[in-house]
Motif scaffolding. Structure first.
Motif, PDB file in Angstrom:
ATOM      1  N   PRO A 133     143.558 154.735  18.251  1.00 42.50           N
ATOM      2  CA  PRO A 133     142.329 154.334  17.547  1.00 42.50           C
ATOM      3  C   PRO A 133     141.798 153.021  18.126  1.00 42.50           C
ATOM      4  N   HIS A 134     140.516 153.014  18.484  1.00 43.80           N
ATOM      5  CA  HIS A 134     139.901 151.822  19.062  1.00 43.80           C
ATOM      6  C   HIS A 134     138.387 151.993  19.119  1.00 43.80           C
ATOM      7  N   ILE A 135     137.740 150.975  19.643  1.00 38.88           N
ATOM      8  CA  ILE A 135     136.294 151.032  19.879  1.00 38.88           C
ATOM      9  C   ILE A 135     136.100 151.267  21.368  1.00 38.88           C
ATOM     10  N   ILE A 136     135.452 152.371  21.703  1.00 34.97           N
ATOM     11  CA  ILE A 136     135.167 152.723  23.091  1.00 34.97           C
ATOM     12  C   ILE A 136     133.808 152.147  23.454  1.00 34.97           C
ATOM     13  N   THR A 137     133.726 151.543  24.626  1.00 36.25           N
ATOM     14  CA  THR A 137     132.468 150.979  25.108  1.00 36.25           C
ATOM     15  C   THR A 137     131.967 151.836  26.259  1.00 36.25           C
ATOM     16  N   VAL A 138     130.711 152.238  26.168  1.00 37.09           N
ATOM     17  CA  VAL A 138     130.085 153.135  27.140  1.00 37.09           C
ATOM     18  C   VAL A 138     128.890 152.414  27.766  1.00 37.09           C
ATOM     19  N   TYR A 139     128.827 152.473  29.091  1.00 41.24           N
ATOM     20  CA  TYR A 139     127.718 151.885  29.836  1.00 41.24           C
ATOM     21  C   TYR A 139     126.903 153.026  30.443  1.00 41.24           C
ATOM     22  N   PRO A 140     125.905 153.527  29.708  1.00 41.50           N
ATOM     23  CA  PRO A 140     125.082 154.628  30.217  1.00 41.50           C
ATOM     24  C   PRO A 140     124.258 154.210  31.431  1.00 41.50           C
ATOM     25  N   GLU A 141     123.765 155.201  32.119  1.00 40.02           N
ATOM     26  CA  GLU A 141     122.949 154.987  33.309  1.00 40.02           C
ATOM     27  C   GLU A 141     121.710 154.140  32.995  1.00 40.02           C
ATOM     28  N   ASN A 142     121.182 154.259  31.767  1.00 38.64           N
ATOM     29  CA  ASN A 142     119.966 153.518  31.386  1.00 38.64           C
ATOM     30  C   ASN A 142     120.220 152.041  31.097  1.00 38.64           C
ATOM     31  N   GLY A 143     121.483 151.602  31.117  1.00 40.16           N
ATOM     32  CA  GLY A 143     121.801 150.193  30.933  1.00 40.16           C
ATOM     33  C   GLY A 143     122.004 149.746  29.502  1.00 40.16           C
ATOM     34  N   LYS A 144     121.771 150.612  28.511  1.00 41.21           N
ATOM     35  CA  LYS A 144     121.955 150.246  27.101  1.00 41.21           C
ATOM     36  C   LYS A 144     123.389 150.542  26.680  1.00 41.21           C
ATOM     37  N   THR A 145     124.204 149.504  26.584  1.00 43.13           N
ATOM     38  CA  THR A 145     125.607 149.670  26.203  1.00 43.13           C
ATOM     39  C   THR A 145     125.702 150.275  24.809  1.00 43.13           C
ATOM     40  N   GLU A 146     126.618 151.217  24.646  1.00 40.63           N
ATOM     41  CA  GLU A 146     126.862 151.840  23.349  1.00 40.63           C
ATOM     42  C   GLU A 146     128.339 151.732  23.014  1.00 40.63           C
ATOM     43  N   GLN A 147     128.630 151.642  21.709  1.00 40.92           N
ATOM     44  CA  GLN A 147     130.013 151.614  21.261  1.00 40.92           C
ATOM     45  C   GLN A 147     130.210 152.657  20.174  1.00 40.92           C
TER      46      GLN A 147
END
Length: 140
Positions: free
Chosen positions: A48-62
């Protein structure tokens, strides 16, 4: 050489994210892992954790995930999560109650209590609260 790859975050109920990304950060049972394009193939359990995603569009999502598995392939990476949520989907009151129940269970330390399960429940609740921006003091 491509600098992006396809990421899919799925739970038993739904696909939470699908699209091209440049980078993700996940936490396996062995520690934190960063995945870039052309990463070696890999299958590993996630905690269990917070995953950080760096999409191609540059808007980081968690997203908060309740554990699961990560599979890195040649062109696609899949996070198969037990559960997953965006910050906007988190019910803070429910997460607080789950945290309180887990702490109570851990505090009892009775022989018939599944301590590993209680600690995972605590981690899930605290990650949900953290992602939602709630000021509850975290114990982990």
């Amino acid at each position: 050489m491509a600098t992006t790859y396809q990421l899919k975050i799925v739970t038993p109920e739904r696909t939470l994210f699908e699209g091209p990304v440049t980078y993700i950060i996940v936490r396996s049972t062995e520690g934190e892992i960063g995945i870039l394009a052309h990463h070696m193939q890999l299958i590993t359990p996630l905690v269990p954790h917070i995953i950080t995603v760096y999409p191609e569009n540059g808007k980081t999502e968690q997203f908060t995930i309740g554990g699961g598995f990560l599979e890195v392939g040649d062109t696609t990476t899949v996070v198969l999560a037990d559960s997953a949520e965006r910050a906007s989907e988190i019910d803070v009151a429910r997460a607080q109650k789950a945290r309180e129940r887990a702490l109570e269970t851990i505090g009892k330390a009775e022989p018939n209590i599944d301590l590993i399960r209680a600690k995972r429940a605590l981690a899930r609740a605290e990650n949900r609260l953290k992602l939602a921006g709630h000021p509850t003091a975290l114990t982990h």
